[in-house]
Structures are given as C-alpha cells and as structure tokens.
Design a protein around this motif. Structure first.
Motif: not given
Length: 166
Positions: A89-91, A96-99, A101-102, A107-110
């Motif tokens: 999980m890399y950006l 970055r800084g735009q939400g 990553g979260k 989406q991965l968790e879902s």
C-alpha cells in the motif's frame, strides 16, 4: 473492477502495470530511506501472478491521468484464522493528503470482508509515519511477530462476521 475517487481510478493490476507499480514502490521506499528488495520483500510486486492472483489475493493500482501513482494489495496468509495480509500500500507524494490512503484502505477492507476473511494483518516500518497513523486510527491493533526484516511494526484487525464493514 474500477473504483473512482476524486480524479483517481483504483483498478485491478494488469501485466502491463508491472514496471510502473514497481517504480512507485521503489520510489516511496527510497523516499523514506528503506531498501528496495527485488529478491526479497519486494519480489511479490515483480511476480504478482504467483504471489497474489494464484493464491486468491488481489493487487490493485491507482491511476491519476493515466499514470500509476499508487498500489494496494492483499493475499491469504497462515498467520491467523482465515486471514489476509494487506501489502504494497504505497502512494506517490502527489497522491497523498487527499484522503486517498484512507479510502484505499477502506476499499481493501471491504473487498476482504466480502470474500469472507476474518483477520487482516499489516506489517510496516515506524518511519512510514503516515501509514502508522492511518492503521492506528482505522482500528488496527498492535501485534507481535514481524516477518519482514525492514518492518518493525505489525497490526491486526478482526472483522465482524455478521455485518458489513461500512
């Protein structure tokens, strides 16, 4: 699969993404003073078919304006009960800084929950401060048993068995 988030597209990895995905990961590792290990911890990004697709995992890329700017993946592991490990999980800095990553983590968790897995494990390095903060604020609990030598933290999240995650 294609998921849109702002001006990013999250989609399944294709064989033509191998070099771009490796470059993203290599770049972020270098940025944080960590070593790229093509014969070790990063062999999986060079052999996505064997490590992810053939084992029941998934590898995603994130595009912005037709350029790969991030990755995220998971595959089943033996560490827990019906468990997977989120990996790669890399950006890139401009993503970055735009939400994102979260959102990517959610989406991965879902996807993982929809496939019936019950535990999610993540290994990371303390120097990846943004990642550590993301995992700790997303319900991951510190655990023990780091298996990747460049990592010094391991986290686990137990998924509910009877209700959707989000």
């Amino acid at each position: 699969m294609q998921i849109n988030y702002r001006d990013f597209i999250i989609r399944h990895w294709e064989s033509g993404d191998r070099a771009a995905a490796a470059l993203v990961i290599h770049s972020v590792l270098t940025e944080y003073g960590l070593n790229w290990e093509p014969d070790g911890a990063d062999k999986d990004v060079l052999q996505v078919e064997n490590f992810y697709l053939a084992t029941g995992g998934e590898f995603w890329v994130i595009e912005q304006q037709k350029s790969v700017v991030g990755t995220g993946a998971y595959y089943p592991i033996e560490r827990g009960q019906n468990a997977v490990e989120i990996r790669k999980m890399y950006l890139l800095p401009n993503a970055r800084g735009q939400g994102l990553g979260k959102y990517l983590l959610q989406q991965l968790e879902s996807a993982i929950a929809a496939r019936g897995f019950k535990e999610i494990w993540i290994e990371t390095a303390s120097v990846l401060k943004e990642a550590v903060k993301l995992y700790e604020t997303s319900g991951y609990q510190a655990a023990t048993g780091v298996e990747t030598h460049r990592c010094d933290r391991v986290y686990v999240k137990f998924l509910p068995s009877d209700r959707p995650l989000f």
